[in-house]
Design a protein around this motif. Sequence first.
Motif, PDB file in Angstrom:
ATOM      1  N   VAL A  88      -4.635  -3.209   5.756  1.00 28.49           N
ATOM      2  CA  VAL A  88      -3.463  -4.008   4.890  1.00 28.49           C
ATOM      3  C   VAL A  88      -2.686  -3.861   6.546  1.00 28.49           C
ATOM      4  CG1 VAL A  88      -2.389  -4.347   3.802  1.00 28.49           C
ATOM      5  CG2 VAL A  88      -4.405  -4.274   2.956  1.00 28.49           C
ATOM      6  N   LEU A  89      -2.394  -2.403   6.701  1.00 33.69           N
ATOM      7  CA  LEU A  89      -1.571  -2.087   7.614  1.00 33.69           C
ATOM      8  C   LEU A  89      -1.637  -2.770   9.053  1.00 33.69           C
ATOM      9  CD1 LEU A  89      -1.277   2.032   7.162  1.00 33.69           C
ATOM     10  CD2 LEU A  89       0.782   0.155   6.368  1.00 33.69           C
ATOM     11  N   ALA A  90      -2.772  -2.778   9.858  1.00 34.28           N
ATOM     12  CA  ALA A  90      -3.314  -3.658  11.132  1.00 34.28           C
ATOM     13  C   ALA A  90      -2.574  -5.603  10.206  1.00 34.28           C
ATOM     14  CB  ALA A  90      -4.996  -3.336  10.914  1.00 34.28           C
ATOM     15  N   GLU A  91      -2.962  -5.848   9.374  1.00 37.88           N
ATOM     16  CA  GLU A  91      -2.706  -7.437   9.366  1.00 37.88           C
ATOM     17  C   GLU A  91      -1.213  -7.591   9.025  1.00 37.88           C
ATOM     18  OE1 GLU A  91      -3.489  -8.729   4.843  1.00 37.88           O
ATOM     19  OE2 GLU A  91      -5.856  -7.768   5.619  1.00 37.88           O
ATOM     20  N   ILE A  92      -0.092  -6.111   8.919  1.00 34.87           N
ATOM     21  CA  ILE A  92       1.503  -6.059   8.870  1.00 34.87           C
ATOM     22  C   ILE A  92       1.451  -6.224  10.230  1.00 34.87           C
ATOM     23  CG2 ILE A  92       3.374  -4.967   8.321  1.00 34.87           C
ATOM     24  CD1 ILE A  92       1.400  -3.716   5.722  1.00 34.87           C
ATOM     25  N   GLU A  93       0.744  -5.522  11.128  1.00 39.47           N
ATOM     26  CA  GLU A  93       1.467  -5.345  12.823  1.00 39.47           C
ATOM     27  C   GLU A  93       0.943  -6.274  13.265  1.00 39.47           C
ATOM     28  OE1 GLU A  93       0.316  -1.574  15.866  1.00 39.47           O
ATOM     29  OE2 GLU A  93      -1.427  -2.367  14.112  1.00 39.47           O
ATOM     30  N   LYS A  94       0.536  -7.852  13.467  1.00 35.85           N
ATOM     31  CA  LYS A  94       0.389  -8.843  13.474  1.00 35.85           C
ATOM     32  C   LYS A  94       1.522  -9.558  12.931  1.00 35.85           C
ATOM     33  CE  LYS A  94      -4.651  -8.762  12.869  1.00 35.85           C
ATOM     34  NZ  LYS A  94      -6.347  -9.338  12.256  1.00 35.85           N
ATOM     35  N   ILE A  95       1.568  -9.371  11.931  1.00 37.74           N
ATOM     36  CA  ILE A  95       3.478  -9.787  11.975  1.00 37.74           C
ATOM     37  C   ILE A  95       4.290  -9.540  12.313  1.00 37.74           C
ATOM     38  CG2 ILE A  95       4.856 -10.983   9.746  1.00 37.74           C
ATOM     39  CD1 ILE A  95       2.237 -10.651   8.362  1.00 37.74           C
ATOM     40  N   ASP A  96       4.708  -8.468  12.326  1.00 41.50           N
ATOM     41  CA  ASP A  96       5.906  -7.542  12.886  1.00 41.50           C
ATOM     42  C   ASP A  96       4.983  -5.888  13.456  1.00 41.50           C
ATOM     43  OD1 ASP A  96       7.719  -6.435  13.954  1.00 41.50           O
ATOM     44  OD2 ASP A  96       8.567  -6.315  10.952  1.00 41.50           O
ATOM     45  N   PRO A  97       5.065  -6.087  14.905  1.00 44.65           N
ATOM     46  CA  PRO A  97       4.977  -5.012  15.274  1.00 44.65           C
ATOM     47  C   PRO A  97       5.468  -4.088  15.228  1.00 44.65           C
ATOM     48  CG  PRO A  97       4.558  -7.012  16.901  1.00 44.65           C
ATOM     49  CD  PRO A  97       4.611  -7.462  16.290  1.00 44.65           C
ATOM     50  N   ASN A  98       6.803  -4.130  14.868  1.00 41.33           N
ATOM     51  CA  ASN A  98       8.025  -3.083  14.768  1.00 41.33           C
ATOM     52  C   ASN A  98       8.102  -2.856  13.879  1.00 41.33           C
ATOM     53  OD1 ASN A  98       7.966  -3.441  17.938  1.00 41.33           O
ATOM     54  ND2 ASN A  98       9.323  -5.092  18.279  1.00 41.33           N
ATOM     55  N   CYS A  99       7.196  -3.460  13.071  1.00 42.29           N
ATOM     56  CA  CYS A  99       7.353  -2.763  11.475  1.00 42.29           C
ATOM     57  C   CYS A  99       8.041  -1.456  11.102  1.00 42.29           C
ATOM     58  CB  CYS A  99       6.821  -3.862  10.251  1.00 42.29           C
ATOM     59  SG  CYS A  99       7.160  -3.452   8.464  1.00 42.29           S
ATOM     60  N   LYS A 100       9.121  -0.913  10.836  1.00 39.43           N
ATOM     61  CA  LYS A 100       8.941   0.699  11.460  1.00 39.43           C
ATOM     62  C   LYS A 100       8.376   1.112   9.004  1.00 39.43           C
ATOM     63  CE  LYS A 100      12.505   4.538   9.945  1.00 39.43           C
ATOM     64  NZ  LYS A 100      14.080   4.140   9.469  1.00 39.43           N
ATOM     65  N   GLU A 101       8.153   0.971   8.269  1.00 42.87           N
ATOM     66  CA  GLU A 101       8.190   0.956   6.854  1.00 42.87           C
ATOM     67  C   GLU A 101       6.086   0.815   7.256  1.00 42.87           C
ATOM     68  OE1 GLU A 101      10.199  -2.007   7.094  1.00 42.87           O
ATOM     69  OE2 GLU A 101      11.714  -0.475   6.431  1.00 42.87           O
ATOM     70  N   MET A 102       5.840   0.077   7.658  1.00 44.00           N
ATOM     71  CA  MET A 102       4.672   0.030   8.071  1.00 44.00           C
ATOM     72  C   MET A 102       3.563   1.657   8.946  1.00 44.00           C
ATOM     73  SD  MET A 102       2.079  -0.558  11.311  1.00 44.00           S
ATOM     74  CE  MET A 102       3.645  -1.323  12.340  1.00 44.00           C
ATOM     75  N   VAL A 103       4.875   1.450  10.046  1.00 45.61           N
ATOM     76  CA  VAL A 103       4.425   2.343  10.912  1.00 45.61           C
ATOM     77  C   VAL A 103       4.822   3.896  10.070  1.00 45.61           C
ATOM     78  CG1 VAL A 103       4.273   4.092  12.702  1.00 45.61           C
ATOM     79  CG2 VAL A 103       4.946   1.772  13.034  1.00 45.61           C
ATOM     80  N   LEU A 104       5.584   4.245   9.032  1.00 50.32           N
ATOM     81  CA  LEU A 104       5.560   5.209   8.353  1.00 50.32           C
ATOM     82  C   LEU A 104       4.154   5.574   7.337  1.00 50.32           C
ATOM     83  CD1 LEU A 104       9.827   5.001   7.330  1.00 50.32           C
ATOM     84  CD2 LEU A 104       7.685   6.948   9.021  1.00 50.32           C
TER      85      LEU A 104
END
Length: 173
Positions: free
Chosen positions: A76-92
């Motif tokens: 799921v985090l990889a899906e988010i990364e495709k939308i916004d690679p700079n998403c801070k919450e995803m990285v956290l």
Amino acid sequence: MLTRSVTLLILTATIAQSIGCAISPSIRQAFMDPGKEQRERKQEIHRLVDQRHIQTRLQAASAMLDAGRYADCERVLAEIEKIDPNCKEMVLVRGEALMAQNKFAEAAAIYDKVLQAHPADANLHHLHAVALELSGDSVSAMLAFQRAAELSPDSSLIQLSQIRTEAPGTTTR
């Protein structure tokens, strides 16, 4: 009828400009690029939909993390990364998942990368320090804890992290 009205408006604007009348920039822009407003509105809608998808996926990833489903969480985090690679919450959340799997050095590297974009985030420095400490890099962890304390002197959690416990078998003078 509509084309006649548009033609009349264009003719009026052209005549007004040729005799020295001022035309407002918004009217001039509407004639020069009639679809601009719709394109901008469409882009804003796409941005808002992407943000909503990200928020929904972040909630799902957090639930998967809480349930110990690390592979699903990463997917799921990889899906988010495709939308916004700079998403801070995803990285956290990714760092938290790595910490839960005892992959402390990898988590520290991720937190370090996010710190490049958010150097004034005290909580991020604290997470980085915890990951460094657990990975065995006590010196770097101490520096990160100090930086977190400097950035957030009122945070009791960060201040408590500054208190070092003595290793078994050592004494303090």
